[in-house]
Design a protein around this motif. Structure first.
Motif, PDB file in Angstrom:
ATOM      1  N   ALA A  57       3.708   1.301  11.427  1.00 37.47           N
ATOM      2  CA  ALA A  57       4.568   1.851  12.487  1.00 37.47           C
ATOM      3  C   ALA A  57       5.756   2.616  11.920  1.00 37.47           C
ATOM      4  CB  ALA A  57       5.015   0.754  13.450  1.00 37.47           C
ATOM      5  N   ASP A  58       5.559   3.266  10.781  1.00 35.59           N
ATOM      6  CA  ASP A  58       6.612   4.068  10.153  1.00 35.59           C
ATOM      7  C   ASP A  58       6.468   5.517  10.630  1.00 35.59           C
ATOM      8  OD1 ASP A  58       8.454   5.356   8.551  1.00 35.59           O
ATOM      9  OD2 ASP A  58       7.846   4.345   6.706  1.00 35.59           O
ATOM     10  N   ASP A  59       6.842   5.742  11.881  1.00 33.30           N
ATOM     11  CA  ASP A  59       6.658   7.064  12.484  1.00 33.30           C
ATOM     12  C   ASP A  59       7.499   8.143  11.816  1.00 33.30           C
ATOM     13  OD1 ASP A  59       4.860   5.980  14.293  1.00 33.30           O
ATOM     14  OD2 ASP A  59       6.424   5.548  15.762  1.00 33.30           O
ATOM     15  N   LYS A  60       8.689   7.794  11.367  1.00 31.54           N
ATOM     16  CA  LYS A  60       9.569   8.781  10.730  1.00 31.54           C
ATOM     17  C   LYS A  60       8.908   9.354   9.476  1.00 31.54           C
ATOM     18  CE  LYS A  60      13.777   9.091   8.073  1.00 31.54           C
ATOM     19  NZ  LYS A  60      14.400   8.264   7.080  1.00 31.54           N
ATOM     20  N   ASN A  61       8.420   8.494   8.606  1.00 34.40           N
ATOM     21  CA  ASN A  61       7.793   8.977   7.381  1.00 34.40           C
ATOM     22  C   ASN A  61       6.411   9.562   7.624  1.00 34.40           C
ATOM     23  OD1 ASN A  61       9.745   8.757   5.321  1.00 34.40           O
ATOM     24  ND2 ASN A  61       9.513   6.546   5.342  1.00 34.40           N
ATOM     25  N   ALA A  62       5.700   9.109   8.647  1.00 32.10           N
ATOM     26  CA  ALA A  62       4.415   9.718   8.985  1.00 32.10           C
ATOM     27  C   ALA A  62       4.632  11.172   9.404  1.00 32.10           C
ATOM     28  CB  ALA A  62       3.719   8.927  10.097  1.00 32.10           C
ATOM     29  N   ALA A  63       5.638  11.421  10.220  1.00 31.02           N
ATOM     30  CA  ALA A  63       5.951  12.794  10.634  1.00 31.02           C
ATOM     31  C   ALA A  63       6.401  13.631   9.438  1.00 31.02           C
ATOM     32  CB  ALA A  63       7.024  12.780  11.717  1.00 31.02           C
ATOM     33  N   ALA A  64       7.193  13.030   8.548  1.00 29.08           N
ATOM     34  CA  ALA A  64       7.650  13.747   7.353  1.00 29.08           C
ATOM     35  C   ALA A  64       6.471  14.096   6.447  1.00 29.08           C
ATOM     36  CB  ALA A  64       8.678  12.907   6.596  1.00 29.08           C
ATOM     37  N   LEU A  65       5.511  13.193   6.330  1.00 34.49           N
ATOM     38  CA  LEU A  65       4.330  13.455   5.514  1.00 34.49           C
ATOM     39  C   LEU A  65       3.523  14.608   6.101  1.00 34.49           C
ATOM     40  CD1 LEU A  65       2.532  12.730   3.115  1.00 34.49           C
ATOM     41  CD2 LEU A  65       1.414  11.026   4.574  1.00 34.49           C
ATOM     42  N   MET A  66       3.367  14.633   7.403  1.00 35.16           N
ATOM     43  CA  MET A  66       2.648  15.746   8.047  1.00 35.16           C
ATOM     44  C   MET A  66       3.341  17.071   7.737  1.00 35.16           C
ATOM     45  SD  MET A  66      -0.107  14.913   9.575  1.00 35.16           S
ATOM     46  CE  MET A  66      -0.296  16.496  10.359  1.00 35.16           C
ATOM     47  N   ALA A  67       4.655  17.097   7.863  1.00 34.49           N
ATOM     48  CA  ALA A  67       5.418  18.325   7.594  1.00 34.49           C
ATOM     49  C   ALA A  67       5.288  18.729   6.131  1.00 34.49           C
ATOM     50  CB  ALA A  67       6.877  18.130   7.976  1.00 34.49           C
ATOM     51  N   LEU A  68       5.327  17.763   5.233  1.00 38.60           N
ATOM     52  CA  LEU A  68       5.211  18.048   3.803  1.00 38.60           C
ATOM     53  C   LEU A  68       3.854  18.646   3.468  1.00 38.60           C
ATOM     54  CD1 LEU A  68       6.066  17.929   0.852  1.00 38.60           C
ATOM     55  CD2 LEU A  68       5.371  15.522   0.836  1.00 38.60           C
ATOM     56  N   VAL A  69       2.801  18.088   4.017  1.00 37.13           N
ATOM     57  CA  VAL A  69       1.452  18.608   3.739  1.00 37.13           C
ATOM     58  C   VAL A  69       1.329  20.042   4.250  1.00 37.13           C
ATOM     59  CG1 VAL A  69      -0.997  18.346   4.324  1.00 37.13           C
ATOM     60  CG2 VAL A  69       0.336  16.368   3.557  1.00 37.13           C
ATOM     61  N   LYS A  70       1.818  20.294   5.446  1.00 33.43           N
ATOM     62  CA  LYS A  70       1.775  21.665   5.976  1.00 33.43           C
ATOM     63  C   LYS A  70       2.550  22.608   5.060  1.00 33.43           C
ATOM     64  CE  LYS A  70       1.210  20.507  10.822  1.00 33.43           C
ATOM     65  NZ  LYS A  70       1.798  20.488  12.162  1.00 33.43           N
ATOM     66  N   GLY A 127      -3.354  11.747   0.763  1.00 32.53           N
ATOM     67  CA  GLY A 127      -2.382  11.870   1.837  1.00 32.53           C
ATOM     68  C   GLY A 127      -2.859  11.227   3.124  1.00 32.53           C
ATOM     69  N   MET A 128      -4.140  11.382   3.427  1.00 30.54           N
ATOM     70  CA  MET A 128      -4.715  10.792   4.631  1.00 30.54           C
ATOM     71  C   MET A 128      -4.653   9.262   4.566  1.00 30.54           C
ATOM     72  SD  MET A 128      -8.524  11.326   6.217  1.00 30.54           S
ATOM     73  CE  MET A 128      -9.240  10.980   4.623  1.00 30.54           C
ATOM     74  N   GLU A 129      -4.999   8.695   3.427  1.00 26.12           N
ATOM     75  CA  GLU A 129      -4.945   7.246   3.278  1.00 26.12           C
ATOM     76  C   GLU A 129      -3.495   6.753   3.371  1.00 26.12           C
ATOM     77  OE1 GLU A 129      -7.114   5.981  -0.232  1.00 26.12           O
ATOM     78  OE2 GLU A 129      -8.710   7.404   0.218  1.00 26.12           O
ATOM     79  N   TYR A 130      -2.591   7.502   2.754  1.00 28.83           N
ATOM     80  CA  TYR A 130      -1.167   7.185   2.818  1.00 28.83           C
ATOM     81  C   TYR A 130      -0.679   7.260   4.266  1.00 28.83           C
ATOM     82  CZ  TYR A 130       3.839   7.801   1.529  1.00 28.83           C
ATOM     83  OH  TYR A 130       5.195   7.708   1.397  1.00 28.83           O
ATOM     84  N   LEU A 131      -1.052   8.308   4.972  1.00 28.71           N
ATOM     85  CA  LEU A 131      -0.672   8.470   6.369  1.00 28.71           C
ATOM     86  C   LEU A 131      -1.200   7.313   7.213  1.00 28.71           C
ATOM     87  CD1 LEU A 131       0.562  10.223   8.633  1.00 28.71           C
ATOM     88  CD2 LEU A 131      -1.624  11.435   8.724  1.00 28.71           C
ATOM     89  N   TYR A 132      -2.419   6.904   6.945  1.00 39.08           N
ATOM     90  CA  TYR A 132      -3.008   5.775   7.662  1.00 39.08           C
ATOM     91  C   TYR A 132      -2.142   4.527   7.485  1.00 39.08           C
ATOM     92  CZ  TYR A 132      -6.456   2.158   8.860  1.00 39.08           C
ATOM     93  OH  TYR A 132      -7.104   1.075   9.407  1.00 39.08           O
ATOM     94  N   ALA A 153       0.843  -1.205   0.000  1.00 37.63           N
ATOM     95  CA  ALA A 153       0.000   0.000   0.000  1.00 37.63           C
ATOM     96  C   ALA A 153       0.872   1.246   0.000  1.00 37.63           C
ATOM     97  CB  ALA A 153      -0.932  -0.009   1.208  1.00 37.63           C
ATOM     98  N   ILE A 154       1.879   1.270   0.849  1.00 40.70           N
ATOM     99  CA  ILE A 154       2.777   2.419   0.932  1.00 40.70           C
ATOM    100  C   ILE A 154       3.519   2.618  -0.384  1.00 40.70           C
ATOM    101  CG2 ILE A 154       4.901   3.259   2.039  1.00 40.70           C
ATOM    102  CD1 ILE A 154       3.749   1.960   4.659  1.00 40.70           C
ATOM    103  N   ALA A 155       3.956   1.507  -0.978  1.00 35.63           N
ATOM    104  CA  ALA A 155       4.683   1.594  -2.252  1.00 35.63           C
ATOM    105  C   ALA A 155       3.824   2.181  -3.363  1.00 35.63           C
ATOM    106  CB  ALA A 155       5.196   0.207  -2.657  1.00 35.63           C
ATOM    107  N   SER A 156       2.519   1.981  -3.317  1.00 34.46           N
ATOM    108  CA  SER A 156       1.611   2.548  -4.324  1.00 34.46           C
ATOM    109  C   SER A 156       1.111   3.935  -3.934  1.00 34.46           C
ATOM    110  CB  SER A 156       0.425   1.613  -4.556  1.00 34.46           C
ATOM    111  OG  SER A 156       0.864   0.391  -5.121  1.00 34.46           O
ATOM    112  N   LYS A 168      -6.486  14.490  12.468  1.00 31.15           N
ATOM    113  CA  LYS A 168      -7.033  13.459  13.354  1.00 31.15           C
ATOM    114  C   LYS A 168      -6.428  12.095  13.029  1.00 31.15           C
ATOM    115  CE  LYS A 168     -11.350  15.647  14.582  1.00 31.15           C
ATOM    116  NZ  LYS A 168     -12.803  15.563  14.643  1.00 31.15           N
ATOM    117  N   VAL A 169      -6.272  11.805  11.748  1.00 29.57           N
ATOM    118  CA  VAL A 169      -5.647  10.532  11.357  1.00 29.57           C
ATOM    119  C   VAL A 169      -4.206  10.477  11.863  1.00 29.57           C
ATOM    120  CG1 VAL A 169      -4.874   9.140   9.384  1.00 29.57           C
ATOM    121  CG2 VAL A 169      -7.163  10.138   9.387  1.00 29.57           C
ATOM    122  N   ALA A 170      -3.546  11.613  11.865  1.00 34.99           N
ATOM    123  CA  ALA A 170      -2.144  11.664  12.297  1.00 34.99           C
ATOM    124  C   ALA A 170      -1.985  11.481  13.797  1.00 34.99           C
ATOM    125  CB  ALA A 170      -1.516  12.989  11.866  1.00 34.99           C
ATOM    126  N   TYR A 171      -2.902  12.046  14.584  1.00 34.03           N
ATOM    127  CA  TYR A 171      -2.647  12.153  16.015  1.00 34.03           C
ATOM    128  C   TYR A 171      -3.627  11.417  16.928  1.00 34.03           C
ATOM    129  CZ  TYR A 171       0.530  15.727  14.350  1.00 34.03           C
ATOM    130  OH  TYR A 171       1.525  16.390  13.674  1.00 34.03           O
TER     131      TYR A 171
END
Length: 152
Positions: A90-103, A79-84, A44-47, A124-127
């Motif tokens: 449990a990829d917290d590093k990239n989840a945080a990076a995705l949040m920063a990128l969207v902002k 982005g929300m589905e990707y973040l999910y 899923a992440i790869a797509s 909400k999906v992030a936190y």
């Protein structure tokens, strides 16, 4: 997996090129959602990653406000589905990076009320606790299925 980084360049593209890009994004999104449904988080992440990049590119190329509003909502939804998926893997590093990128990507943009709502859901999906996010995502996909069957 690729590190999440912003698409900072916006290139001119022909209408045919934009249509081809949209088709590629749609195909990737179909693959990503199939993998999400199967709980194959790696696939899923790869797509989702390239589908998200295409959504960002399309959003950045938009020249009309109505199109931009729709593309921002689409960007946030993908982005929300990707973040999910990142959170489920449990990829917290990239989840945080995705949040920063969207902002970063939305900074300075005029955002409509529907897009503001989508951004709030994204946060909400992030936190939120994962059990709440799981329930919310299940309802979201069930609503999508309901709308899909209603259209036919």
């Amino acid at each position: 997996m690729n590190d999440i980084s912003p698409i900072t360049q916006t290139h001119s593209i022909t209408p045919q090129g934009a249509q081809k890009l949209k088709q590629q994004g749609d195909a990737l999104l179909t693959d990503a959602r199939r993998a999400l449904d199967e709980q194959d988080w790696t696939q899923a992440i790869a797509s989702y990653y390239p589908a998200f990049c295409i959504a960002e590119t399309m959003m950045n190329m938009s020249r009309c406000q109505n199109c931009a509003t729709r593309l921002i909502r689409q960007y946030l939804r993908i982005g929300m589905e990707y973040l999910y998926c990142l959170r489920k893997s449990a990829d917290d590093k990239n989840a945080a990076a995705l949040m920063a990128l969207v902002k970063h990507s939305l900074a300075g943009r005029t955002i409509s009320q529907p897009a503001e709502y989508a951004l709030a859901i994204f946060h909400k999906v992030a936190y939120s606790p994962m059990n709440e996010v799981d329930a919310w995502m299940q309802m979201l996909f069930a609503a999508d299925e309901s709308r899909l069957h209603t259209k036919h």
